[in-house]
Structures are given as C-alpha cells and as structure tokens.
Design a protein around this motif. Structure first.
Motif, PDB file in Angstrom:
ATOM      1  N   MET A 109      24.621   8.549 -27.519  1.00  0.00           N
ATOM      2  CA  MET A 109      25.918   8.106 -26.699  1.00  0.00           C
ATOM      3  C   MET A 109      25.476   7.256 -25.384  1.00  0.00           C
ATOM      4  O   MET A 109      24.524   7.937 -24.209  1.00  0.00           O
ATOM      5  N   ALA A 110      26.556   6.713 -25.159  1.00  0.00           N
ATOM      6  CA  ALA A 110      27.281   6.450 -24.093  1.00  0.00           C
ATOM      7  C   ALA A 110      27.099   6.832 -22.713  1.00  0.00           C
ATOM      8  O   ALA A 110      27.964   7.633 -22.821  1.00  0.00           O
ATOM      9  N   LYS A 111      26.834   6.938 -21.084  1.00  0.00           N
ATOM     10  CA  LYS A 111      27.701   7.829 -20.155  1.00  0.00           C
ATOM     11  C   LYS A 111      28.276   6.781 -19.737  1.00  0.00           C
ATOM     12  O   LYS A 111      27.911   5.917 -19.423  1.00  0.00           O
ATOM     13  N   LYS A 112      29.860   6.588 -19.477  1.00  0.00           N
ATOM     14  CA  LYS A 112      30.457   5.705 -19.229  1.00  0.00           C
ATOM     15  C   LYS A 112      31.622   6.456 -17.191  1.00  0.00           C
ATOM     16  O   LYS A 112      32.118   7.678 -17.806  1.00  0.00           O
ATOM     17  N   ALA A 113      30.887   5.662 -16.630  1.00  0.00           N
ATOM     18  CA  ALA A 113      31.934   6.008 -15.880  1.00  0.00           C
ATOM     19  C   ALA A 113      33.067   5.766 -14.870  1.00  0.00           C
ATOM     20  O   ALA A 113      33.052   3.642 -15.243  1.00  0.00           O
ATOM     21  N   VAL A 114      34.036   6.491 -15.114  1.00  0.00           N
ATOM     22  CA  VAL A 114      35.754   5.597 -15.267  1.00  0.00           C
ATOM     23  C   VAL A 114      36.430   5.549 -13.056  1.00  0.00           C
ATOM     24  O   VAL A 114      36.679   6.561 -13.031  1.00  0.00           O
ATOM     25  N   VAL A 115      35.931   4.805 -12.678  1.00  0.00           N
ATOM     26  CA  VAL A 115      36.840   4.679 -11.841  1.00  0.00           C
ATOM     27  C   VAL A 115      38.438   4.499 -11.613  1.00  0.00           C
ATOM     28  O   VAL A 115      38.742   3.327 -11.316  1.00  0.00           O
ATOM     29  N   LEU A 116      39.127   5.188 -10.877  1.00  0.00           N
ATOM     30  CA  LEU A 116      40.296   4.905 -10.672  1.00  0.00           C
ATOM     31  C   LEU A 116      40.730   5.097  -9.224  1.00  0.00           C
ATOM     32  O   LEU A 116      40.254   4.821  -8.085  1.00  0.00           O
ATOM     33  N   PHE A 117      41.294   3.805  -9.280  1.00  0.00           N
ATOM     34  CA  PHE A 117      41.906   3.375  -7.674  1.00  0.00           C
ATOM     35  C   PHE A 117      43.354   3.141  -7.400  1.00  0.00           C
ATOM     36  O   PHE A 117      43.998   3.502  -8.487  1.00  0.00           O
ATOM     37  N   ASN A 118      43.031   3.918  -5.799  1.00  0.00           N
ATOM     38  CA  ASN A 118      44.192   4.694  -6.219  1.00  0.00           C
ATOM     39  C   ASN A 118      44.960   3.309  -4.421  1.00  0.00           C
ATOM     40  O   ASN A 118      43.588   3.526  -3.533  1.00  0.00           O
ATOM     41  N   LEU A 119      45.812   3.855  -3.684  1.00  0.00           N
ATOM     42  CA  LEU A 119      45.991   3.317  -2.628  1.00  0.00           C
ATOM     43  C   LEU A 119      46.097   4.386  -1.938  1.00  0.00           C
ATOM     44  O   LEU A 119      45.473   4.133  -0.091  1.00  0.00           O
ATOM     45  N   GLY A 120      45.875   5.638  -1.651  1.00  0.00           N
ATOM     46  CA  GLY A 120      45.390   7.332  -0.640  1.00  0.00           C
ATOM     47  C   GLY A 120      46.752   7.602   0.231  1.00  0.00           C
ATOM     48  O   GLY A 120      47.776   6.715   0.034  1.00  0.00           O
ATOM     49  N   GLY A 121      46.925   8.468   0.067  1.00  0.00           N
ATOM     50  CA  GLY A 121      47.552   8.207   1.235  1.00  0.00           C
ATOM     51  C   GLY A 121      46.802   9.975   2.609  1.00  0.00           C
ATOM     52  O   GLY A 121      45.732  10.110   2.234  1.00  0.00           O
ATOM     53  N   PRO A 122      47.605  10.071   3.530  1.00  0.00           N
ATOM     54  CA  PRO A 122      47.052  11.033   5.080  1.00  0.00           C
ATOM     55  C   PRO A 122      46.874  12.409   4.450  1.00  0.00           C
ATOM     56  O   PRO A 122      47.674  12.781   3.446  1.00  0.00           O
ATOM     57  N   ASP A 123      46.125  12.690   4.384  1.00  0.00           N
ATOM     58  CA  ASP A 123      45.883  14.117   3.997  1.00  0.00           C
ATOM     59  C   ASP A 123      46.778  15.421   5.347  1.00  0.00           C
ATOM     60  O   ASP A 123      46.511  16.748   5.508  1.00  0.00           O
ATOM     61  N   GLY A 124      47.034  15.102   6.378  1.00  0.00           N
ATOM     62  CA  GLY A 124      47.509  15.894   7.283  1.00  0.00           C
ATOM     63  C   GLY A 124      48.034  15.342   8.560  1.00  0.00           C
ATOM     64  O   GLY A 124      47.615  13.772   9.037  1.00  0.00           O
ATOM     65  N   PRO A 125      48.793  15.374   9.254  1.00  0.00           N
ATOM     66  CA  PRO A 125      49.548  14.629  10.492  1.00  0.00           C
ATOM     67  C   PRO A 125      48.541  13.930  11.483  1.00  0.00           C
ATOM     68  O   PRO A 125      48.680  12.449  11.550  1.00  0.00           O
TER      69      PRO A 125
END
Length: 343
Positions: free
Chosen positions: A1-17
């Motif tokens: 069994m192979a271990k596979k890491a899937v990295v999801l990319f997105n823009l991101g956004g501020p978590d507070g003012p």
C-alpha cells in the motif's frame, strides 16, 4: 500500500480584520501578479495593500470579518480524502496549502515531509490554468519543498477546465436556478474572475480555458436556444482587463429587458467574490438597472460529481510531472505560459 499526499492549492483569505492588509500585501507582492523588479514591486504592493485594506475590511465585514475560503477548502479536502480512500489499495491524505495566507507552502511542505508519503500529488483548486494562480502556487510549493529537502516523487495537475465531474456539477446546479425564473426570458452569465488583458496577450491561457468550460456546460445542459455569455468580474486598477465585464453585461440585461442567472464559472468555493460581489453588489446593480430577476448559482463546493471527478484525476496521476486533465497539452500552441510545453 502506497502513501499518497494530495496537496490542495487555493488563494487563501484573511482570518480576521487585522489580517486583511498583510494578506493583500502577499497577493500584490507575488511576481506573477505585479510583474515588476523586486524593490519596486515591494513598494507597489505596500502602497496598494495599505490603500485597499479599509475597503477590503468593509467587504469582509459582510462575512463576519474573515474569509470563508479556508473552511470551504477544508470541507472539499475532507470529501476528497474520503472518496480517495473508498476501498482502494493506496492510502491518501489531503493537505491544504494557501497562496497568500495561512497555511503557507513552507509549513505545509514540512507537514507533508513529516507524514513521509511515497508520492505527492499537487491539485490546484483552479479548474482553469493561469500563470497568476495555478502556476504561482506550484512554483511556490516547489521552492518550499526544495528548501526543506522534500524530494518525494511529485505529480500534479495544471488544469481541468472540461473535466466531466466539474461540467456535470455546474449543469446540475444551474438547472434549478433557470427553472426559478418565472417572468421574462433569462440569460445565463458565466462570470469568471478577471485578468489584465496584457497577461493574456503575453500567453496566459486562462480566458481560452474559461470559454471552454462555459461551452461544455452549455453543451451538457442541452437546452435549445439557450441565451448565454461569458464575462469577467473583480477588476482592480486602471489597466485594461478582460472583457466584457460582468457589470457591463448586467447593464445590457437591463437594457434588453431580461432576467439573469449568474454562474461563478471559475470559482469552486464561496468567498468574497461570490458572497459579496455577486450576491450583494451585483444583485443591487441588477435591481438598479431594471433586471427583472437575478439568480446566482452556487459554486460546485463538495458536489458529489465534482469531488468524484477530482478523485478520478488524482488516481490516474503516476509519473512525476505536471499534467492537464487529459494528460496532454490542451491549450493551443500560442499560449506560452502553459506548463505543458509539449503534448
């Protein structure tokens, strides 16, 4: 069994003012966004982020002061991980990497290294490729991985504008919104995030891919004489951006005396451009210019077809390279920013 890491990319956004201004600085300091030499780019990014922060904070105030993009992406990551681990022989774990706010590539690359996978798979949550989004995220990841010695075999997707699961998810979400229109004829507006025209002129295939997505959705819906149009939102600054703008098309709908159903065709999760720009600002504009009915289609989010489509693409990736949804180059040869320089 192979271990596979899937990295999801997105823009991101501020978590507070307080995070709004540094988030904007990171965005405009990206050389893929502001294409100037480093010292000048730093000054420009500092100036723009400082000036735009108060306006952006007002926008995020409608959302409780922060962006919902991280929890939205977390839900997609969980759904994808569950789908990938349904009865297969490999073990998949998803990781989230944001481009302009936490979690950053440097931190996520270390998490992936600590998990010690046999393979790494890079998955931008941008169906349509652009040098300003997918390419920027992949480049930052490669630099972060190299810095910490993460040399695990890595495959990735550069784009999937006509992926079957994406297209069927959009079609499924659009149909009930079209059915809600009760009065005047309706026009379907596929609204994508804009891009400066000069970036496209320099070889970025984003516009070409957005148009292919819209065409495939219309084809999938199979509605005779469907009135539809691609347009672009979120323009910033005085330079020429992709046209027609979404604002222009809303005005045109008012002049034509028709209703609108608007589809965020380049966004797969909800954030300020959908929840504020489309739902509040453009809805208000539509009312002001006489659009009879204004309906907004949800993003594909965790729609089963979309998640299944992502999983199918991930499972097909094997050799350490960056590939399109088909495994071959899909963009015409004139688009030099395509990561697949040869088919």
């Amino acid at each position: 069994m192979a271990k596979k890491a899937v990295v999801l990319f997105n823009l991101g956004g501020p978590d507070g003012p307080a995070a709004v201004e540094p988030f904007l600085f990171n965005l405009f300091y990206d050389p893929a966004i502001i294409r100037l030499p480093t010292p000048l780019r730093w000054l420009v990014a500092k100036l723009i982020s400082r000036r735009r922060a108060p306006v952006a904070q007002e926008i995020y105030a409608f959302l409780g002061g922060s962006s919902p993009i991280l929890p939205q992406t977390e839900a997609q990551a969980e759904a994808l991980e569950n789908k990938l681990n349904e009865g297969g022989t490999d073990s998949y774990k998803t990781f989230i990497c944001m481009r302009y706010w936490h979690p950053f590539a440097a931190d996520v690359a270390q998490e992936v290294k600590n998990w010690a996978p046999d393979d790494v798979i890079l998955l931008p949550l941008y169906p349509q490729f652009s040098s300003t989004t997918s390419a920027s995220s992949i480049k930052e990841w490669q630099e972060a991985a190299k810095k910490i010695g993460l040399d695990t075999p890595t495959a990735g997707l550069c784009c999937y504008p006509t992926m079957a699961g994406l297209i069927s998810a959009y079609a499924d979400l659009i149909a009930p919104k079209l059915a809600e229109v009760s009065g005047k004829p309706a026009r379907l507006l596929f609204s994508a995030h804009g891009l400066p025209q000069k970036i496209v002129d320099q070889g970025d295939p984003y516009q070409w891919q957005v148009e292919r997505t819209a065409e495939k959705v219309v084809e999938k819906m199979g509605l005779e004489n469907l009135d539809w149009k691609v347009c672009y939102q979120s323009r910033v600054g005085p330079m020429k951006w992709l046209e027609p703008s979404t604002e222009t098309e809303i005005h045109r709908a008012g002049e034509d005396g028709i209703s609108l159903v608007i589809v965020p065709i380049a966004f797969v999760s909800e954030h300020s451009e959908t929840l504020v720009e489309l739902d509040i600002e453009y809805a208000k504009l539509a009312k002001e210019v006489g659009v009879d009915e204004y309906h907004r289609v949800n993003t594909v989010g965790v729609h089963a077809d979309f998640i299944a489509g992502l999983a199918a693409m991930v499972e097909k990736l094997s050799d350490p390279s960056i590939r399109s949804e088909s495994g071959m180059r899909i963009c015409p040869s004139g688009y030099k920013d395509c990561l697949m320089l040869a088919s």
